[in-house]
Enzyme design. Structure first.
Site, PDB file in Angstrom:
ATOM      1  N   CYS A  45      12.261 -40.606  -1.116  1.00 34.66           N
ATOM      2  CA  CYS A  45      12.221 -42.051  -1.396  1.00 34.66           C
ATOM      3  C   CYS A  45      11.256 -42.351  -2.542  1.00 34.66           C
ATOM      4  O   CYS A  45      11.528 -43.206  -3.388  1.00 34.66           O
ATOM      5  CB  CYS A  45      11.795 -42.822  -0.147  1.00 34.66           C
ATOM      6  SG  CYS A  45      12.826 -42.516   1.299  1.00 34.66           S
TER       7      CYS A  45
HETATM    8  C1  BEZ Z   1      12.448 -38.521   2.210  1.00 33.55           C
HETATM    9  O1  BEZ Z   1      12.439 -39.581   1.601  1.00 33.55           O
HETATM   10  O2  BEZ Z   1      11.952 -37.516   1.740  1.00 33.55           O
HETATM   11  C2  BEZ Z   1      13.102 -38.420   3.562  1.00 33.55           C
HETATM   12  C3  BEZ Z   1      13.125 -39.508   4.399  1.00 33.55           C
HETATM   13  C4  BEZ Z   1      13.728 -39.387   5.655  1.00 33.55           C
HETATM   14  C5  BEZ Z   1      14.300 -38.183   6.036  1.00 33.55           C
HETATM   15  C6  BEZ Z   1      14.315 -37.107   5.158  1.00 33.55           C
HETATM   16  C7  BEZ Z   1      13.706 -37.226   3.910  1.00 33.55           C
END
Ligand code: BEZ
Length: 212
Positions: A45
């Protein structure tokens, strides 16, 4: 609620990193990319929100406003924005909705509990100035999005709204287009496609991009 292409998207009022937002008022006459992410302070994110900030001039050129969303609160967003700016070398130039009560996530169907329980997955909605849904893509939490692809689709939508063409596989702005099959009258073809066209099959006719 399931939103389908062509539907009018629902309005909402929700808190954000830039204060309370009434969606329709905030969107005004712009196109909008509304996209959700699972959680603040997560790696994928962080890279995505940085990429969207870096692409601001590309979104601006197309008359598009961007707005992110997760179920984290405003305080969390404000702290995380500092991390995004530091690690992605950007200024975060668009709001992040704080959808703690799931008001927006529910009406836009951004939580898919069999994929990720209680958190928003990576949805992307492209909404036009009439508030119609024009594109909807859903990605799993583990896969970061390619926002250049979103820009490519917006280019196609804005072109095909104004000309009698569609865009073929892997098309990008400036490439040849296809003439929509409904146009068969030679006079109309000559008028609409003064640069000419190449008939490959009666239903497959290539023409230079009309507005270039
Ligand atoms: C991420 O943004 O890295 C992420 C968020 C939720 C689950 C897996 C990855």
């Amino acid at each position: 609620m399931t939103l389908r292409l062509g539907d009018t998207v629902p309005n909402f009022t929700q808190a954000s990193s830039e204060g309370e937002i009434n969606f329709y008022d905030w969107a005004g006459d712009s196109w909008v990319v509304l996209f959700s992410h699972p959680k603040d302070y997560t790696p994928v994110c962080t890279t995505e929100l940085g990429a969207v900030a870096r692409l601001k001039s590309e979104f601006d050129k197309r008359g598009v406003k961007t707005i992110a969303l997760s179920v984290d609160d405003v305080d969390s967003h404000m702290g995380w924005i500092k991390d995004i700016e530091e690690t992605q070398n950007v200024t975060l130039n668009y709001p992040i909705l704080a959808d703690g009560d799931r008001k927006v996530s529910d009406i836009y169907d951004m939580i898919h509990p069999n994929s990720l329980n209680n958190l928003t997955i990576r949805t992307v909605f492209v909404i036009d100035p009439e508030k119609k849904l024009r594109l909807s893509i859903t990605y799993p939490a583990s896969t970061g999005r390619n926002f250049n692809e979103i820009l490519r689709v917006i280019d196609s939508l804005q072109l095909t709204d104004n000309y009698s063409v569609a865009t073929p596989v892997d098309w990008k702005d400036g490439d040849d287009c296809v003439i929509v099959p409904s146009i068969t009258d030679p006079a109309e073809l000559a008028e609409k496609f003064p640069k000419g066209y190449t008939p490959i099959k009666p239903y497959l006719r290539m023409t230079p991009q009309p507005n270039k």
